[in-house]
Structure formats: C-alpha cells, structure tokens
Design an enzyme around this catalytic site. Structure first.
Site, PDB file in Angstrom:
ATOM      1  N   GLY A 282      -4.309   4.066   5.307  1.00 35.94           N
ATOM      2  CA  GLY A 282      -3.725   5.329   5.535  1.00 35.94           C
ATOM      3  C   GLY A 282      -4.711   6.304   6.158  1.00 35.94           C
ATOM      4  O   GLY A 282      -4.501   7.271   7.143  1.00 35.94           O
ATOM      5  N   ASP A 283      -5.885   6.399   5.387  1.00 34.85           N
ATOM      6  CA  ASP A 283      -6.910   7.470   5.884  1.00 34.85           C
ATOM      7  C   ASP A 283      -7.893   6.878   6.670  1.00 34.85           C
ATOM      8  O   ASP A 283      -9.343   7.329   6.734  1.00 34.85           O
ATOM      9  CB  ASP A 283      -7.405   7.956   4.394  1.00 34.85           C
ATOM     10  CG  ASP A 283      -8.289   6.676   3.786  1.00 34.85           C
ATOM     11  OD1 ASP A 283      -8.311   5.579   4.103  1.00 34.85           O
ATOM     12  OD2 ASP A 283      -8.479   6.916   2.563  1.00 34.85           O
TER      13      ASP A 283
ATOM     14  N   HIS B 179     -29.172 -12.460  23.907  1.00 33.21           N
ATOM     15  CA  HIS B 179     -30.591 -12.172  23.839  1.00 33.21           C
ATOM     16  C   HIS B 179     -30.813 -10.637  24.500  1.00 33.21           C
ATOM     17  O   HIS B 179     -29.895 -10.475  25.497  1.00 33.21           O
ATOM     18  CB  HIS B 179     -31.657 -13.265  24.474  1.00 33.21           C
ATOM     19  CG  HIS B 179     -31.415 -13.440  25.846  1.00 33.21           C
ATOM     20  ND1 HIS B 179     -32.348 -12.731  26.731  1.00 33.21           N
ATOM     21  CD2 HIS B 179     -30.497 -13.928  26.487  1.00 33.21           C
ATOM     22  CE1 HIS B 179     -31.787 -13.039  28.227  1.00 33.21           C
ATOM     23  NE2 HIS B 179     -30.976 -14.084  27.889  1.00 33.21           N
TER      24      HIS B 179
ATOM     25  N   ASP C  88     -20.274 -14.912   8.046  1.00 33.89           N
ATOM     26  CA  ASP C  88     -21.405 -14.626   9.114  1.00 33.89           C
ATOM     27  C   ASP C  88     -22.137 -15.647   9.818  1.00 33.89           C
ATOM     28  O   ASP C  88     -22.756 -15.363  10.831  1.00 33.89           O
ATOM     29  CB  ASP C  88     -22.385 -13.658   8.520  1.00 33.89           C
ATOM     30  CG  ASP C  88     -21.965 -12.251   7.845  1.00 33.89           C
ATOM     31  OD1 ASP C  88     -20.965 -11.924   8.060  1.00 33.89           O
ATOM     32  OD2 ASP C  88     -22.656 -11.647   7.051  1.00 33.89           O
TER      33      ASP C  88
ATOM     34  N   ASP D 119     -26.796 -12.741  29.912  1.00 33.58           N
ATOM     35  CA  ASP D 119     -27.482 -13.001  28.537  1.00 33.58           C
ATOM     36  C   ASP D 119     -26.636 -13.706  27.320  1.00 33.58           C
ATOM     37  O   ASP D 119     -27.321 -13.829  26.409  1.00 33.58           O
ATOM     38  CB  ASP D 119     -27.435 -11.233  28.004  1.00 33.58           C
ATOM     39  CG  ASP D 119     -28.401 -10.537  28.901  1.00 33.58           C
ATOM     40  OD1 ASP D 119     -29.375 -11.146  29.735  1.00 33.58           O
ATOM     41  OD2 ASP D 119     -28.769  -9.424  28.612  1.00 33.58           O
TER      42      ASP D 119
ATOM     43  N   ASP E  71       0.634  -1.312   0.064  1.00 34.58           N
ATOM     44  CA  ASP E  71       0.027   0.148   0.064  1.00 34.58           C
ATOM     45  C   ASP E  71       0.917   1.420   0.101  1.00 34.58           C
ATOM     46  O   ASP E  71       1.499   1.542   1.042  1.00 34.58           O
ATOM     47  CB  ASP E  71      -0.880   0.009   1.104  1.00 34.58           C
ATOM     48  CG  ASP E  71      -1.981   0.966   1.213  1.00 34.58           C
ATOM     49  OD1 ASP E  71      -1.881   1.805   0.318  1.00 34.58           O
ATOM     50  OD2 ASP E  71      -3.048   1.034   1.969  1.00 34.58           O
TER      51      ASP E  71
ATOM     52  N   GLU F 184      -0.315   4.296  -1.138  1.00 37.64           N
ATOM     53  CA  GLU F 184      -1.169   5.197  -0.984  1.00 37.64           C
ATOM     54  C   GLU F 184      -1.968   5.491  -2.540  1.00 37.64           C
ATOM     55  O   GLU F 184      -1.195   5.585  -3.411  1.00 37.64           O
ATOM     56  CB  GLU F 184      -0.827   6.559  -0.480  1.00 37.64           C
ATOM     57  CG  GLU F 184      -1.843   7.799  -0.058  1.00 37.64           C
ATOM     58  CD  GLU F 184      -3.020   7.183   0.634  1.00 37.64           C
ATOM     59  OE1 GLU F 184      -3.833   6.432   0.113  1.00 37.64           O
ATOM     60  OE2 GLU F 184      -3.011   7.205   1.903  1.00 37.64           O
ATOM     61  N   ASN F 185      -3.032   5.693  -2.191  1.00 35.64           N
ATOM     62  CA  ASN F 185      -4.111   5.561  -3.710  1.00 35.64           C
ATOM     63  C   ASN F 185      -3.490   4.369  -4.545  1.00 35.64           C
ATOM     64  O   ASN F 185      -3.504   4.558  -5.756  1.00 35.64           O
ATOM     65  CB  ASN F 185      -3.730   6.758  -4.412  1.00 35.64           C
ATOM     66  CG  ASN F 185      -4.457   7.879  -3.478  1.00 35.64           C
ATOM     67  OD1 ASN F 185      -5.743   8.030  -2.940  1.00 35.64           O
ATOM     68  ND2 ASN F 185      -3.679   9.144  -3.227  1.00 35.64           N
TER      69      ASN F 185
ATOM     70  N   PHE G 131     -25.021  -6.887  13.058  1.00 39.15           N
ATOM     71  CA  PHE G 131     -24.890  -7.402  14.421  1.00 39.15           C
ATOM     72  C   PHE G 131     -26.121  -7.942  15.057  1.00 39.15           C
ATOM     73  O   PHE G 131     -26.147  -8.318  16.228  1.00 39.15           O
ATOM     74  CB  PHE G 131     -24.546  -6.488  15.178  1.00 39.15           C
ATOM     75  CG  PHE G 131     -23.068  -5.900  14.659  1.00 39.15           C
ATOM     76  CD1 PHE G 131     -21.962  -6.450  14.386  1.00 39.15           C
ATOM     77  CD2 PHE G 131     -23.064  -4.364  14.276  1.00 39.15           C
ATOM     78  CE1 PHE G 131     -20.932  -5.962  13.780  1.00 39.15           C
ATOM     79  CE2 PHE G 131     -21.840  -3.870  13.735  1.00 39.15           C
ATOM     80  CZ  PHE G 131     -20.724  -4.805  13.538  1.00 39.15           C
TER      81      PHE G 131
HETATM   82  O1  AHR Z   1     -33.506 -10.571  26.546  1.00 39.82           O
HETATM   83  C1  AHR Z   1     -34.306 -10.149  27.779  1.00 39.82           C
HETATM   84  C2  AHR Z   1     -33.450  -8.998  28.433  1.00 39.82           C
HETATM   85  O2  AHR Z   1     -33.461  -7.797  27.618  1.00 39.82           O
HETATM   86  C3  AHR Z   1     -32.223  -9.238  28.688  1.00 39.82           C
HETATM   87  O3  AHR Z   1     -31.920  -9.966  29.829  1.00 39.82           O
HETATM   88  C4  AHR Z   1     -31.399  -7.843  28.945  1.00 39.82           C
HETATM   89  O4  AHR Z   1     -30.243  -7.525  28.920  1.00 39.82           O
HETATM   90  C5  AHR Z   1     -32.603  -6.772  28.021  1.00 39.82           C
HETATM   91  O5  AHR Z   1     -32.887  -6.025  28.704  1.00 39.82           O
HETATM   92  O1  AHR Z   2     -23.311  -8.217  11.240  1.00 38.66           O
HETATM   93  C1  AHR Z   2     -22.016  -7.628  10.604  1.00 38.66           C
HETATM   94  C2  AHR Z   2     -21.966  -7.368   9.401  1.00 38.66           C
HETATM   95  O2  AHR Z   2     -23.321  -6.859   8.825  1.00 38.66           O
HETATM   96  C3  AHR Z   2     -21.808  -8.686   8.463  1.00 38.66           C
HETATM   97  O3  AHR Z   2     -20.633  -9.214   8.784  1.00 38.66           O
HETATM   98  C4  AHR Z   2     -22.614  -8.221   7.182  1.00 38.66           C
HETATM   99  O4  AHR Z   2     -22.757  -9.254   6.510  1.00 38.66           O
HETATM  100  C5  AHR Z   2     -23.262  -7.055   7.587  1.00 38.66           C
HETATM  101  O5  AHR Z   2     -23.126  -6.083   6.628  1.00 38.66           O
HETATM  102  O1  AHR Z   3      -3.769   3.055  -1.107  1.00 32.13           O
HETATM  103  C1  AHR Z   3      -5.073   2.322  -0.812  1.00 32.13           C
HETATM  104  C2  AHR Z   3      -5.880   3.165   0.347  1.00 32.13           C
HETATM  105  O2  AHR Z   3      -6.254   4.534  -0.413  1.00 32.13           O
HETATM  106  C3  AHR Z   3      -5.146   3.683   1.315  1.00 32.13           C
HETATM  107  O3  AHR Z   3      -4.791   2.734   2.518  1.00 32.13           O
HETATM  108  C4  AHR Z   3      -6.030   4.970   1.806  1.00 32.13           C
HETATM  109  O4  AHR Z   3      -5.539   5.922   2.585  1.00 32.13           O
HETATM  110  C5  AHR Z   3      -6.692   5.322   0.555  1.00 32.13           C
HETATM  111  O5  AHR Z   3      -7.966   5.148   0.797  1.00 32.13           O
END
Ligand code: AHR
Ligand code: AHR
Ligand code: AHR
Length: 479
Positions: A278-279, A444, A416, A469, A202, A204-205, A400
């Site tokens: 880098g960015d 949960h 995933d 949880d 890398d 840059e760019n 997530f």
């Molecule tokens: O999923 C039930 C409850 O919801 C979890 O124990 C708590 O973290 C959230 O408020």
């Molecule tokens: O759950 C995090 C990310 O969200 C997954 O890896 C991707 O599939 C989605 O964008």
């Molecule tokens: O050179 C590839 C990437 O381009 C660099 O890591 C980043 O700074 C820019 O977006």
C-alpha cells in the site's frame, strides 16, 4: 460466460477487471493491455483475438519484433476506467525517474490458454502498477470480493506482491486501510502452514492468514504452478479461498471475523495496486495473469463458478525461450557490436566482461571465455552458464552487473543465475534475458557485463547501440 458475467449473475458485479491473458466478460472485445516498444517509443493496444477470447499475443510479437516492449497499461474491462498504470513513488520510492516503479516486460511471463499463447505480467522487485483515482471500488467497511490467478512458483519474502484495494495516497495510513491479495513467503507479520509461499490478505500493517495475526495452520503452503487466490471482506467478516487454477475447486483457508487491532470496521480507501504494498513497498516479485474486484460479498457458489471458468480456460506453461540453447553444450558468446566483434563474454576473477579471444589465445584466456550451458538453476525452462575454468561457479547478476560466483544454493542466487534465450535483437545470434528481471538482457557496456534495460536510470541502460550490445553469436567453446 466469463468470470465477470458470473459475478454479475451472482449480484456482485466486477468494478475492475484486469487480464493481459484473456477477456473476462464473454462479450468483451476491447483492449486488454497496452505495450510500448523501445525502438521508437510507440504504443499499441493488445485485444482478444475474438470477443471473450484469449489475448492476441501474435499482435504483440509482431509489434515488438527486433526490439523490447513494456506493459504500460493494464486496461479495466469493467467499463469503469479503473486501468492500472506505472505506480508512482509513495512512502517508498521506485527505481525509475521521479521515484516511479518499473514497468513489467511484455515477454517475461508467456503461457498458453487452451493451447493459445498469451503473456502475463511478470513483476520483478521494483515493478508496480496502481490506480489512485478509481470508480466503484469498496470504501470504508463496504463489502467487496476479488480474485487473482498467479504463478504459484514466482514469489519472494519481501513486501509485498499484492493485488487489490489500497491507499489512495501511496502511503501507510493505518490498519484496515487496505484489503488486498498477497502472495509470497514473507513472515514479518504472519504466515500459514509449512514454509510457504502462502496466499494471505494484506489489510495494512499486516499480512493475515486468518484471524490470528501470526499463524493459521489452515492456510497451506502452495505448490501449484497456477494458483487461484480469492479474497472477500464485509463488516467483521472475511475469507481467503484458494485452488489450483488448472484443476479442481476452491478450498476455504479462512472464513471468519476480522483480526483484532483496528481492522473492524475497515477503512478501505479503494485505490488498486498490483505488485506492491500500500505504501509502495516494492521489493516483492510475482506474476499476475488475471484478476478482478467486485462490489458486494460474492457467495461461495459464485466463486466456485468463477474457479470452474478459470479451469476451463486451461492455463498451461509454454517455452520461455524463442531460441533454445543446448543443455550441457560448451559455448562461447561473441559480441556483435561493430568494432567489438573479436570480443567474447569472459571473466576476470569475479568480474564478467568481454575480452578479445581467439583459438591462439593462451589456454587460461580461452578457458575464461568458455561456458557450459546448464539447466536454469532458478527455472528449469531457462539456462545457467557455468564457468569452464571454475566449475560450480555461474554467471549471475548482482546490482545488475554480471558476476561469476559460486552457487551457494540459495533461492536468490539460483534466480540471479537464470537466463532465457531469444533471437538476437539485432538479427544476429541470441539475446540472453534475465529470468528474474525480464526487462534486462546480457549487455556489454565499456567491455563489462551487465543486465541492461533498453533505456533506464543506469549508464549501462543507454539506448545507443542497445540491440547490438545485447546480441551475441553462440559458438563452440574455446576450451
Ligand atoms: O562494451 C563496448 C561499448 O561500450 C558498447 O558497445 C557501448 O554501448 C559502450 O559504450
Ligand atoms: O541484480 C539485481 C539484484 O541485485 C539481484 O537480484 C540481487 O541479488 C542483488 O541485490
Ligand atoms: O501490510 C503490509 C504492508 O505494510 C503494506 O502493504 C504496506 O503499506 C506496509 O508497509
């Protein structure tokens, strides 16, 4: 001798030496990295078991028992204080508060060295480390070398899983302002032979596999589990060399003049990045075990001796699970949070949730709460959970949140849908960790399924009742 002793003998000493797995000087017995635990926010330093040795993973395991741990500092072993810490936002912001990047889980990348357990730095998208106030790294067109040992099987096509020299202001200040190891299968700028992943530079760019900005067939696709990547540059000359980190010697993928278009002379700024561009482009993933930066252009023979030292360290895989599940068994997962202990992980259509289930529930509900454990679709060392009532569909995370989706056979889906199993954080049952985001676990929250971290920007990352949880008692399936 360790890698940095070898570079010193060659007249190109290390100016930064980072390794969570081992000491990189034979006499080094200071801290390798710092971890911070979720239970009380306290930190501890992890050092080698003896001077020049492997990291004391047992000290980490004991400090992090029954809670979560993040890697907060990767110490510089060179004595120059070039430590790596949580990267700040740059042109691109990170996912954490104030636009900072995520920190890595302390347990996402277990391996062994000569049979002794140690942990690497597992970089998920959004994770990054940086030091903008460095001492002794190459500036401008000055000569430098570097190497990193990486997991050759953990990569993606986003920008940019890097280790090396970058801008001091976290933004793209133009061609030639970086000189860093890149690993992955990004093809926006350039590529090597085959379908990747590739080791590129890398600058840059641009990610360069050779002099040509687009393609160098001498830069091979890598399939080693452990890969050594060695990059060096000086006035109008640079080289990419790589090897299997577990055996054999370095091959030269490119050695020659700089690319056209503003890369000679170089305008290196000397900051150090890990896991990001880098960015602060932070969409990439990869795993870092050890790496250094030198002053001066190391000779090929010095690098060969370093590769021999890496091979002698004997990198090998170890279990990703501390509480194994039985592949092809049919299971249920019961919540253990007080007040919710009659609930099981189930699904309603594509939504993964918890529902109150018992042996007298309707067949359809019993099936919704029954899962077949499969070999992990994205990593065979972990697991995937296939729905009993919807064969071919698996629990995966998306933004997530846990979802039940059909396997579309993409690399992204498989990753995933891959989860590792550890002893329940509250002492009951198992805690199910996302393979691709190992700071995150099945949780949960308001009776809906997520992969949650122990503290973070989402509601479902709340620290209250976290251990409960994320702990589930594994039982026989209902159907
Ligand atoms: O999923 C039930 C409850 O919801 C979890 O124990 C708590 O973290 C959230 O408020
Ligand atoms: O759950 C995090 C990310 O969200 C997954 O890896 C991707 O599939 C989605 O964008
Ligand atoms: O050179 C590839 C990437 O381009 C660099 O890591 C980043 O700074 C820019 O977006």
């Amino acid at each position: 001798a360790g890698p940095c002793d070898i570079y010193s003998s060659g007249g190109t000493p290390c100016v930064a030496a980072h390794g969570t797995t081992r000491a990189l000087y034979s006499a080094y017995n200071g801290p390798l990295y710092q971890v911070k635990r979720g239970s009380d926010g306290s930190t501890t330093d992890i050092s080698p078991v003896s001077a020049g040795g492997v990291a004391n993973a047992a000290a980490q395991d004991s400090f992090c028992a029954s809670t979560t741990c993040l890697i907060t500092v990767i110490y510089d072993q060179s004595g120059r204080g070039n430590h790596l810490t949580q990267a700040p936002g740059g042109a691109f912001k990170g996912p954490e508060a104030n636009g900072n990047d995520d920190l890595a889980s302390a347990i996402g990348a277990p391996i062994s060295l000569n049979g002794k357990k140690a942990y690497g730095v597992f970089v998920s998208p959004g994770t990054g480390y940086r030091n903008d106030a460095v001492s002794g790294t190459a500036i401008g067109d000055a000569a430098e070398g570097m190497y990193a040992v990486l997991d050759g099987t953990h990569y993606n096509d986003a920008c940019c899983f890097d280790y090396g020299n970058a801008e001091t202001d976290n933004t793209d200040t133009g061609n030639g302002h970086m000189e860093a190891i890149y690993y992955g299968n990004n093809t926006i700028w350039g590529k090597g032979a085959g379908n990747g992943p590739w080791f590129m530079a890398d600058l840059e760019n641009g990610l360069f596999s050779g002099q040509s900005p687009s393609l160098n067939n001498g830069d091979p696709s890598i399939s080693y589990r452990f890969v050594t990547t060695a990059l060096k540059g000086k006035a109008n000359q640079w080289a990419l060399r790589g090897a299997n980190a577990a055996s054999g010697s370095l091959s030269t993928y490119y050695s020659g003049v700089r690319p056209d278009g503003g890369y000679s002379p170089m305008k290196k700024e000397g900051a150090i990045i890990l896991g990001i561009g880098g960015d602060n482009s932070n969409g990439a993933q990869g795993t870092f075990y050890e790496g250094v930066m030198t002053t001066g252009y190391p000779s090929d023979s010095t690098e060969s001796s370093v590769q021999a030292d890496i091979v002698a360290a004997k990198y090998a895989t170890t279990s990703l699970n501390t509480a194994a599940l039985s592949v092809n068994s049919k299971i249920s997962l019961r919540a253990t949070t007080s007040g919710y202990t009659t609930r099981y992980i189930a699904h309603t259509g594509a939504t993964v949730n918890t529902q109150v289930v018992s042996s007298s529930s309707a067949t359809s509900l019993r099936q919704q709460a029954s899962w077949t454990v499969r070999t992990g679709l994205g990593n065979s060392g972990c697991y995937s959970f296939e729905s009993v009532d919807t064969p071919g569909s698996y629990i995966r995370h998306y933004n997530f949140q846990l979802q039940l989706n059909a396997n579309d056979n993409t690399k992204a889906f498989k990753e995933d849908a891959t989860f590792c199993s550890q002893t329940g954080l509250n002492g009951q049952g198992n805690t199910i960790r996302s393979w691709s985001y190992p700071t995150r676990f099945f949780r949960h929250y308001t009776n809906v399924g997520y992969i949650a971290s122990n503290g973070g920007v989402h509601d479902f990352d709340a620290t209250g009742s976290f251990n409960d949880d994320v702990s589930f008692v594994i039982g026989d399936s209902f159907a």
